[in-house]
Design a protein around this motif. Structure first.
Motif, PDB file in Angstrom:
ATOM      1  N   ASP A 120      -7.751  -2.004  -2.939  1.00 16.30           N
ATOM      2  CA  ASP A 120      -7.909  -2.767  -4.402  1.00 16.30           C
ATOM      3  C   ASP A 120      -6.520  -3.619  -4.668  1.00 16.30           C
ATOM      4  OD1 ASP A 120      -7.320  -2.875  -7.141  1.00 16.30           O
ATOM      5  OD2 ASP A 120      -9.184  -1.416  -7.369  1.00 16.30           O
ATOM      6  N   VAL A 123     -11.474  -7.336  -2.824  1.00 19.61           N
ATOM      7  CA  VAL A 123     -10.598  -6.243  -1.986  1.00 19.61           C
ATOM      8  C   VAL A 123      -9.769  -7.030  -0.862  1.00 19.61           C
ATOM      9  CG1 VAL A 123     -11.923  -4.145  -2.334  1.00 19.61           C
ATOM     10  CG2 VAL A 123     -12.507  -5.755  -0.217  1.00 19.61           C
ATOM     11  N   GLU A 134      -5.426  -4.615  -7.285  1.00 15.39           N
ATOM     12  CA  GLU A 134      -4.411  -4.170  -8.337  1.00 15.39           C
ATOM     13  C   GLU A 134      -3.795  -3.197  -7.891  1.00 15.39           C
ATOM     14  OE1 GLU A 134      -6.996  -3.955 -11.876  1.00 15.39           O
ATOM     15  OE2 GLU A 134      -7.699  -6.052 -11.615  1.00 15.39           O
ATOM     16  N   THR A 135      -4.209  -2.011  -7.548  1.00 14.76           N
ATOM     17  CA  THR A 135      -3.479  -0.893  -7.186  1.00 14.76           C
ATOM     18  C   THR A 135      -2.835  -0.852  -5.796  1.00 14.76           C
ATOM     19  OG1 THR A 135      -5.363   0.315  -6.277  1.00 14.76           O
ATOM     20  CG2 THR A 135      -4.957   0.456  -8.814  1.00 14.76           C
ATOM     21  N   TYR A 158      -9.953  -1.366   3.285  1.00 12.77           N
ATOM     22  CA  TYR A 158     -10.105  -2.302   1.958  1.00 12.77           C
ATOM     23  C   TYR A 158      -9.053  -1.807   0.886  1.00 12.77           C
ATOM     24  CZ  TYR A 158     -14.147  -3.629   5.035  1.00 12.77           C
ATOM     25  OH  TYR A 158     -15.205  -4.057   5.826  1.00 12.77           O
ATOM     26  N   ASN A 217       0.861  -1.272   0.093  1.00  5.86           N
ATOM     27  CA  ASN A 217      -0.106  -0.088   0.136  1.00  5.86           C
ATOM     28  C   ASN A 217       0.802   1.299  -0.139  1.00  5.86           C
ATOM     29  OD1 ASN A 217      -1.268   1.990   2.247  1.00  5.86           O
ATOM     30  ND2 ASN A 217      -2.492   1.250   0.753  1.00  5.86           N
ATOM     31  N   ASP A 235     -16.666  -6.460  -6.142  1.00  5.33           N
ATOM     32  CA  ASP A 235     -15.475  -6.414  -6.709  1.00  5.33           C
ATOM     33  C   ASP A 235     -14.487  -7.120  -5.464  1.00  5.33           C
ATOM     34  OD1 ASP A 235     -15.750  -5.450  -9.053  1.00  5.33           O
ATOM     35  OD2 ASP A 235     -15.864  -3.482  -8.255  1.00  5.33           O
ATOM     36  N   GLU A 269     -15.486   6.303   1.847  1.00  8.13           N
ATOM     37  CA  GLU A 269     -15.202   5.757   0.502  1.00  8.13           C
ATOM     38  C   GLU A 269     -14.197   6.714   0.035  1.00  8.13           C
ATOM     39  OE1 GLU A 269     -16.832   2.724  -0.772  1.00  8.13           O
ATOM     40  OE2 GLU A 269     -18.601   2.784   0.425  1.00  8.13           O
ATOM     41  N   GLU A 310      -6.247   2.072  -1.000  1.00  5.36           N
ATOM     42  CA  GLU A 310      -7.737   1.863  -0.163  1.00  5.36           C
ATOM     43  C   GLU A 310      -8.690   2.486  -0.850  1.00  5.36           C
ATOM     44  OE1 GLU A 310      -5.418   4.900   2.303  1.00  5.36           O
ATOM     45  OE2 GLU A 310      -4.729   3.399   1.065  1.00  5.36           O
ATOM     46  N   VAL A 311      -9.707   1.788  -0.958  1.00  3.94           N
ATOM     47  CA  VAL A 311     -11.013   2.336  -1.654  1.00  3.94           C
ATOM     48  C   VAL A 311     -12.199   2.421  -0.343  1.00  3.94           C
ATOM     49  CG1 VAL A 311     -10.622   0.848  -3.609  1.00  3.94           C
ATOM     50  CG2 VAL A 311     -11.848  -0.206  -1.860  1.00  3.94           C
TER      51      VAL A 311
END
Length: 218
Positions: free
Chosen positions: A139, A121, A141-142, A137, A4, A119, A164, A145-146
């Protein structure tokens, strides 16, 4: 945690930012509020909320949390209550809960995969020194945090909130979210915060975070 922090730009770039000035707006119900925030490492924060020509101030100087609340009919600075103080103290942690979390006295656990809107997470549980919980939470792939969920324990009561995060942009080489949707976990209503500008390493005076004497002009 390392993935992260690396995804955001790496620990060196994250720690190279010492102050931030953000401006934007918050939409809440039918209202649009102009927002501003100045923050300085390690834990100073001053926020302003302006609507219909009146400005509310909320700040933390690393020791005392205070506010000026004209919407409540109060023009003099006063100390924050327990709920507001806990909130701003945690928001004021300049580097956030994940950077050097052990030095902050926190614990982080990976608690597996989850789903948000269908999706996948990754989910992290962060236990702060004071016992409050953050759930991150990420993502897959990236690794950004979403969503974050906060669980605070104040005088025996539990306060749960959801944040969010989206619209990530580079600020001094670090990816930061420019949009947030914030609300209680028990309610579907959310306040939407959209930042127009986030400026890194602006010159700030530590005195602006301190509580002024009653009646003193800001």
């Amino acid at each position: 945690v390392n993935r992260n922090l690396q995804a955001k730009g790496g620990i060196d770039k994250i720690k190279a930012i010492r102050t931030l000035r953000a401006s934007g707006k918050m939409q809440q119900g039918g209202f649009t509020v102009q927002m501003g925030a100045d923050s300085m490492a390690p834990n100073l924060l001053r926020q302003s909320f302006t609507i219909q020509g009146m400005t509310q101030i909320q700040a933390y100087d690393g020791n005392i949390g205070w506010k000026i609340a004209p919407f409540e009919g109060r023009k003099d600075p006063e100390r924050l209550g327990d709920d507001e103080l806990r909130d701003i103290m945690e928001n004021a942690i300049f580097l956030g809960p994940l950077v050097d979390y052990r030095a902050q006295g926190s614990r982080v656990e990976y608690i597996g995969k989850d789903l948000i809107d269908g999706d996948d997470v990754y989910r992290l549980k962060v236990t702060l020194k004071n016992g409050d919980l953050y759930y991150y939470y990420l993502d897959p792939e990236t690794f950004l945090e979403v969503r974050m969920e906060k669980v605070r324990f104040i005088r025996g009561a539990v306060r749960e909130s959801v944040i969010e995060c989206g619209s990530y942009k580079l600020v001094a080489g670090v990816y930061m979210p420019f949009t947030y949707e914030v609300g209680s976990k028990q309610s579907a209503e959310r306040s939407k915060i959209t930042y127009d500008k986030i400026e890194p390493n602006v010159t700030l005076d530590p005195a602006e975070f301190k509580m002024p004497a009653a009646g003193k002009e800001l």
